[in-house]
Design a protein around this motif. Structure first.
Motif, PDB file in Angstrom:
ATOM      1  N   VAL A 106      57.181  44.713  64.194  1.00  0.00           N
ATOM      2  CA  VAL A 106      58.326  43.806  64.242  1.00  0.00           C
ATOM      3  C   VAL A 106      59.619  44.585  64.497  1.00  0.00           C
ATOM      4  O   VAL A 106      59.770  45.718  64.049  1.00  0.00           O
ATOM      5  CB  VAL A 106      58.458  42.989  62.937  1.00  0.00           C
ATOM      6  CG1 VAL A 106      57.329  42.020  62.805  1.00  0.00           C
ATOM      7  CG2 VAL A 106      58.531  43.884  61.731  1.00  0.00           C
ATOM      8  N   PRO A 107      60.556  43.998  65.222  1.00  0.00           N
ATOM      9  CA  PRO A 107      61.835  44.671  65.458  1.00  0.00           C
ATOM     10  C   PRO A 107      62.683  44.693  64.185  1.00  0.00           C
ATOM     11  O   PRO A 107      62.407  43.965  63.223  1.00  0.00           O
ATOM     12  CB  PRO A 107      62.493  43.816  66.534  1.00  0.00           C
ATOM     13  CG  PRO A 107      61.825  42.497  66.460  1.00  0.00           C
ATOM     14  CD  PRO A 107      60.457  42.736  65.915  1.00  0.00           C
ATOM     15  N   GLY A 108      63.711  45.535  64.199  1.00  0.00           N
ATOM     16  CA  GLY A 108      64.632  45.579  63.067  1.00  0.00           C
ATOM     17  C   GLY A 108      65.250  44.214  62.836  1.00  0.00           C
ATOM     18  O   GLY A 108      65.642  43.536  63.788  1.00  0.00           O
ATOM     19  N   PHE A 109      65.352  43.769  61.595  1.00  0.00           N
ATOM     20  CA  PHE A 109      65.806  42.399  61.332  1.00  0.00           C
ATOM     21  C   PHE A 109      67.038  42.328  60.436  1.00  0.00           C
ATOM     22  O   PHE A 109      67.449  41.244  60.061  1.00  0.00           O
ATOM     23  CB  PHE A 109      64.663  41.568  60.721  1.00  0.00           C
ATOM     24  CG  PHE A 109      64.029  42.198  59.522  1.00  0.00           C
ATOM     25  CD1 PHE A 109      64.559  42.031  58.263  1.00  0.00           C
ATOM     26  CD2 PHE A 109      62.899  42.967  59.665  1.00  0.00           C
ATOM     27  CE1 PHE A 109      63.973  42.602  57.163  1.00  0.00           C
ATOM     28  CE2 PHE A 109      62.300  43.554  58.568  1.00  0.00           C
ATOM     29  CZ  PHE A 109      62.837  43.376  57.317  1.00  0.00           C
ATOM     30  N   THR A 110      67.656  43.458  60.126  1.00  0.00           N
ATOM     31  CA  THR A 110      68.869  43.438  59.309  1.00  0.00           C
ATOM     32  C   THR A 110      70.076  43.303  60.233  1.00  0.00           C
ATOM     33  O   THR A 110      70.396  44.221  60.992  1.00  0.00           O
ATOM     34  CB  THR A 110      68.986  44.714  58.464  1.00  0.00           C
ATOM     35  OG1 THR A 110      67.785  44.870  57.700  1.00  0.00           O
ATOM     36  CG2 THR A 110      70.181  44.660  57.546  1.00  0.00           C
ATOM     37  N   PHE A 111      70.741  42.150  60.154  1.00  0.00           N
ATOM     38  CA  PHE A 111      71.883  41.885  61.035  1.00  0.00           C
ATOM     39  C   PHE A 111      72.995  42.896  60.757  1.00  0.00           C
ATOM     40  O   PHE A 111      73.365  43.157  59.621  1.00  0.00           O
ATOM     41  CB  PHE A 111      72.403  40.457  60.807  1.00  0.00           C
ATOM     42  CG  PHE A 111      73.476  40.065  61.766  1.00  0.00           C
ATOM     43  CD1 PHE A 111      73.181  39.829  63.087  1.00  0.00           C
ATOM     44  CD2 PHE A 111      74.793  39.952  61.340  1.00  0.00           C
ATOM     45  CE1 PHE A 111      74.163  39.472  63.986  1.00  0.00           C
ATOM     46  CE2 PHE A 111      75.792  39.602  62.236  1.00  0.00           C
ATOM     47  CZ  PHE A 111      75.464  39.350  63.565  1.00  0.00           C
ATOM     48  N   GLY A 112      73.504  43.494  61.791  1.00  0.00           N
ATOM     49  CA  GLY A 112      74.577  44.474  61.679  1.00  0.00           C
ATOM     50  C   GLY A 112      74.080  45.906  61.607  1.00  0.00           C
ATOM     51  O   GLY A 112      74.865  46.836  61.749  1.00  0.00           O
ATOM     52  N   ALA A 113      72.812  46.109  61.384  1.00  0.00           N
ATOM     53  CA  ALA A 113      72.246  47.461  61.341  1.00  0.00           C
ATOM     54  C   ALA A 113      72.073  47.977  62.768  1.00  0.00           C
ATOM     55  O   ALA A 113      71.927  47.201  63.714  1.00  0.00           O
ATOM     56  CB  ALA A 113      70.902  47.436  60.625  1.00  0.00           C
TER      57      ALA A 113
END
Length: 67
Positions: free
Chosen positions: A37-44
């Motif tokens: 899965v791709p990175g999912f933390t918004f702003g990271a």
């Protein structure tokens, strides 16, 4: 997710008493890329970036001698 696994097995009678079993197991036979899965933390910095994948094709071989 698309994977194809296969098993090939053959038994050989060496004598009346001895038997040899040979087995090969193959996982992800056609070597399709299965991305995590791709990175999912918004702003990271890694948001929406796919940075890894699952292992490629693997094979396992075995032999058993029975008497």
């Amino acid at each position: 997710m698309v994977t194809t696994d296969a098993t090939l097995e053959k038994s050989f009678s060496l004598t009346e008493r001895w038997k040899l079993d040979v087995r090969g197991e193959f996982y992800n036979l056609f070597n399709h890329a299965i991305f995590n899965v791709p990175g999912f933390t918004f702003g990271a910095p890694d948001f929406g970036v796919v940075s890894s994948a699952r292992p490629p094709r693997t094979a396992q071989l075995a032999a058993r001698l029975s008497f």
